[in-house]
Design a protein around this motif. Structure first.
Motif, short mmCIF file in Angstrom:
data_model
loop_
_atom_site.label_atom_id
_atom_site.label_comp_id
_atom_site.label_asym_id
_atom_site.label_seq_id
_atom_site.Cartn_x
_atom_site.Cartn_y
_atom_site.Cartn_z
N GLU A 195 0.87 -1.18 0.00
CA GLU A 195 0.00 0.00 0.00
C GLU A 195 0.91 1.23 0.00
N MET A 196 0.69 2.12 -0.94
CA MET A 196 1.57 3.29 -1.07
C MET A 196 1.51 4.19 0.17
N ALA A 197 0.33 4.33 0.75
CA ALA A 197 0.17 5.26 1.87
C ALA A 197 0.76 4.72 3.17
N THR A 198 0.70 3.41 3.39
CA THR A 198 1.15 2.84 4.68
C THR A 198 2.40 1.97 4.55
N LEU A 199 2.76 1.61 3.30
CA LEU A 199 3.88 0.69 3.05
C LEU A 199 3.71 -0.64 3.78
N ARG A 200 2.48 -1.08 3.86
CA ARG A 200 2.20 -2.42 4.37
C ARG A 200 1.89 -3.34 3.19
N ILE A 201 2.28 -4.61 3.32
CA ILE A 201 2.03 -5.58 2.25
C ILE A 201 0.53 -5.85 2.16
N CYS A 202 0.00 -5.68 0.94
CA CYS A 202 -1.43 -5.96 0.74
C CYS A 202 -1.65 -7.20 -0.13
N SER A 203 -0.64 -7.60 -0.87
CA SER A 203 -0.72 -8.81 -1.69
C SER A 203 0.68 -9.15 -2.18
N ALA A 204 0.79 -10.20 -2.96
CA ALA A 204 2.08 -10.59 -3.52
C ALA A 204 1.86 -11.25 -4.87
N GLU A 205 2.83 -11.08 -5.76
CA GLU A 205 2.75 -11.73 -7.07
C GLU A 205 3.61 -12.98 -7.07
N ALA A 206 3.03 -14.10 -7.50
CA ALA A 206 3.76 -15.36 -7.61
C ALA A 206 4.49 -15.39 -8.94
N LEU A 207 5.79 -15.56 -8.89
CA LEU A 207 6.63 -15.56 -10.09
C LEU A 207 7.35 -16.90 -10.19
N ILE A 208 7.21 -17.54 -11.33
CA ILE A 208 7.77 -18.87 -11.50
C ILE A 208 9.27 -18.79 -11.81
N ARG A 209 10.01 -19.75 -11.30
CA ARG A 209 11.42 -19.91 -11.61
C ARG A 209 11.66 -21.39 -11.94
N TRP A 210 12.65 -21.62 -12.79
CA TRP A 210 13.02 -22.99 -13.15
C TRP A 210 14.33 -23.32 -12.46
N ASN A 211 14.29 -24.27 -11.56
CA ASN A 211 15.50 -24.70 -10.85
C ASN A 211 16.20 -25.76 -11.70
N HIS A 212 16.95 -25.29 -12.70
CA HIS A 212 17.60 -26.17 -13.68
C HIS A 212 18.72 -26.96 -13.00
N PRO A 213 18.82 -28.26 -13.27
CA PRO A 213 19.83 -29.08 -12.59
C PRO A 213 21.27 -28.65 -12.89
N HIS A 214 21.50 -27.96 -14.01
CA HIS A 214 22.86 -27.56 -14.37
C HIS A 214 23.04 -26.04 -14.41
N LYS A 215 21.99 -25.32 -14.81
CA LYS A 215 22.10 -23.88 -14.96
C LYS A 215 21.70 -23.11 -13.71
N GLY A 216 21.12 -23.79 -12.73
CA GLY A 216 20.64 -23.10 -11.54
C GLY A 216 19.28 -22.47 -11.77
#
Length: 543
Positions: free
Chosen positions: A302-323
């Motif tokens: 929230e811009m006015a209070t700087l409290r977390i109001c939600s979150a975005e889930a972002l996918i990552r690939w944990n590659h066995p060789h590339k990290g």
């Protein structure tokens, strides 16, 4: 005399008997001869019918010498016509695609293969692999009947494109007739034999792009498509039919990756790109099977209070060789290959699981998930979302799905139907990357959006450009007047934060507040968002 008379009678009777036997014998012989003749005539008639059944029409009528019944002649003529018609149909089926009447794949191969030997002897030929961009959308939205009609019109336009050039007939530069085939679906292949230069193939490709760019009238509907074209030359790029076709296909995919509605000439570097892409695709499929994906979370404040109001889930690939691999590196390939549907299902299921876990940990928070065009178009998508929430007992109001403007505009009616079904579950909808696509204000009213996320490209120039500030202020004011919560993505500096706060922006997201973190690190950030608010607010532009 009596004895003599009796003897004479006996002799007469004997003579008569011999006569009768002789006549009977002659009759039997005559009958046998007659039957042999009839049999021979019958055999000749059968042989004539057999010849016709095998497609031999050299003797179109039964020979008059056979002297057969009129009914037999009529039956024979009917049979001849029937067989000729069936043979003609079989011949067409062996050569032509039934929908477009272009050559089919196998007959095209047989026609083109002999030219490969000529190419080795110094002749130049070109193969154009043509893939229609946007056909699936037409097929899915307007139905298969109109999709088939579009393919038929496409075939007609391809025929037209090889018939004439702007500066004369194509035969001026290609003495042999071009060949066009439909390979199935929305793929077509054009072969240009005996061309004088590569420029001929490039001109034809450019002409095809022009004729296919014209709108298609499909009954009461109008549709627009484009094409991606790969060009390969024989013998420069291959000396066999299969090799030239393969590299033309490779060039076509390069054209599609480069933005579609264009042609690309094959070169050796594309082989390496194709090999890497094929390997990555297989690795991606293996990653789905082995569960190599993980979620990172970036909080929204929230811009006015700087409290977390939600979150975005972002996918990552944990590659066995590339990290850890960013989604920028694999999501486009996943969308192209259809793997995105499996990944998207995992993403929503995992988000529902995390929502339940955060709530059980005493820190409930709304999690937003990006939705691809392919996911939204699937009829089972709303049911899949509902099932994931029910499986993990996650409150529906804590899940938010984000779609981009372009996804909403691909088929606004279908999008509205799907989004309303999802909204009825209790899941909220956000429009993402607003300001980079069509910016269709109609959708803001008629689609069930509750949140509008301004694209980071608008935020980037806030401090340096007055027009960027005017545009951002306009979007925020408009969204707020429509009752939509506004989110600014990509906030990286204190100046950007202060400007957006002054404009009345509701929510902020970006590295200035917090970078994406793994689930185990996000939990303490979430539960202590009030404390982190003070540190975030004291950061400087150097941060």
């Amino acid at each position: 005399m009596q004895l003599g008379g009796a003897g004479t009678d006996i002799m007469t009777a004997g003579a008569l008997g011999i006569m009768v036997l002789t006549i009977s014998g002659l009759a039997i012989v005559a009958l046998a001869v007659l039957r042999i003749g009839e049999r021979r005539r019958a055999n000749r008639i059968v042989a004539w019918f057999d010849a016709m059944s095998l497609g031999d029409f050299s003797n179109a009528a039964i020979p008059a010498a056979l002297d057969v019944d009129t009914r037999v002649l009529q039956a024979a003529e009917g049979l001849r016509l029937s067989i000729e018609t069936q043979m003609a149909h079989l011949g067409e089926a062996a050569r032509l695609d039934p929908l477009t009447r272009l050559l089919n794949r196998e007959f095209f191969r047989r026609q083109v293969s002999p030219y490969m030997e000529e190419a080795a002897a110094g002749r130049l030929h070109a193969m154009l692999f043509i893939d229609i961009d946007g056909f699936k959308q037409v097929n899915d939205t307007l139905g298969h009947n109109l999709g088939d009609r579009l393919l038929q019109i496409t075939a007609d336009r391809l025929r037209l494109s090889i018939r004439h050039r702007a500066d004369g007939d194509i035969e001026d530069e290609s003495p042999s007739s071009p060949l066009i085939a439909r390979f199935g679906g929305d793929e077509f292949v054009l072969f240009l034999p005996n061309i004088r230069s590569t420029l001929v193939a490039q001109k034809v490709a450019a002409r095809i792009l022009r004729v296919l760019a014209e709108p298609f009238e499909l009954g009461t509907h109008a549709a627009s498509i484009s094409a991606s074209i790969g060009i390969a030359l024989a013998p420069e790029h291959g000396r066999s039919y299969g090799e030239v076709l393969r590299v033309a296909d490779t060039a076509m995919y390069h054209a599609k990756r480069s933005g579609r509605n264009r042609s690309a000439m094959f070169d050796s570097t594309l082989e390496e790109e194709a090999r890497i892409e094929a390997e990555t695709e297989q690795e991606l499929r293996d990653a789905v099977a082995r569960g190599e994906f993980m979620l990172y979370f970036q909080p929204l404040y929230e811009m006015a209070t700087l409290r977390i109001c939600s979150a975005e889930a972002l996918i990552r690939w944990n590659h066995p060789h590339k990290g850890i691999v960013s989604p920028i590196e694999f999501i486009p390939l996943a969308e192209k290959t259809g793997i995105i549907n499996q990944i998207g299902e995992w993403l929503i299921n995992e988000a529902a699981k995390q929502i339940a876990q955060f709530a059980q940990g005493g820190c409930p928070v709304m999690i937003s998930v990006n939705v691809s065009p392919g996911q939204l178009e699937r009829i089972e998508f709303p049911a899949m979302v509902r099932a994931a929430l029910q499986l993990w007992k996650a409150p529906p109001h804590l899940l938010q799905l984000e779609i981009t403007e372009n996804v909403a505009m691909r088929d606004s009616e279908l999008a509205a139907q799907r989004l309303r079904q999802i909204s009825d579950i209790g899941v909220s909808i956000a429009i993402d990357d607003f300001g980079t696509g069509y910016s269709n204000l109609y959708n803001l009213i008629h689609l069930p959006f509750t949140r509008l996320k301004m694209d980071r490209s608008l935020v980037k120039d806030l401090a340096s450009r007055a027009d960027a500030r005017i545009l951002a202020q306009t979007i925020i004011t408009m969204a707020n007047s429509l009752g939509l919560e506004t989110v600014a993505e990509g906030i990286e500096t204190h100046t950007q934060f202060e400007l957006l706060l002054g404009m009345g922006c509701d929510v902020g997201q970006g590295f200035y507040m917090c970078k994406p973190v793994a689930a185990e690190l996000f939990m303490p950030i979430l539960c202590n968002s009030g404390r982190l608010a003070h540190t975030a607010g004291s950061r400087t532009d150097a941060a």
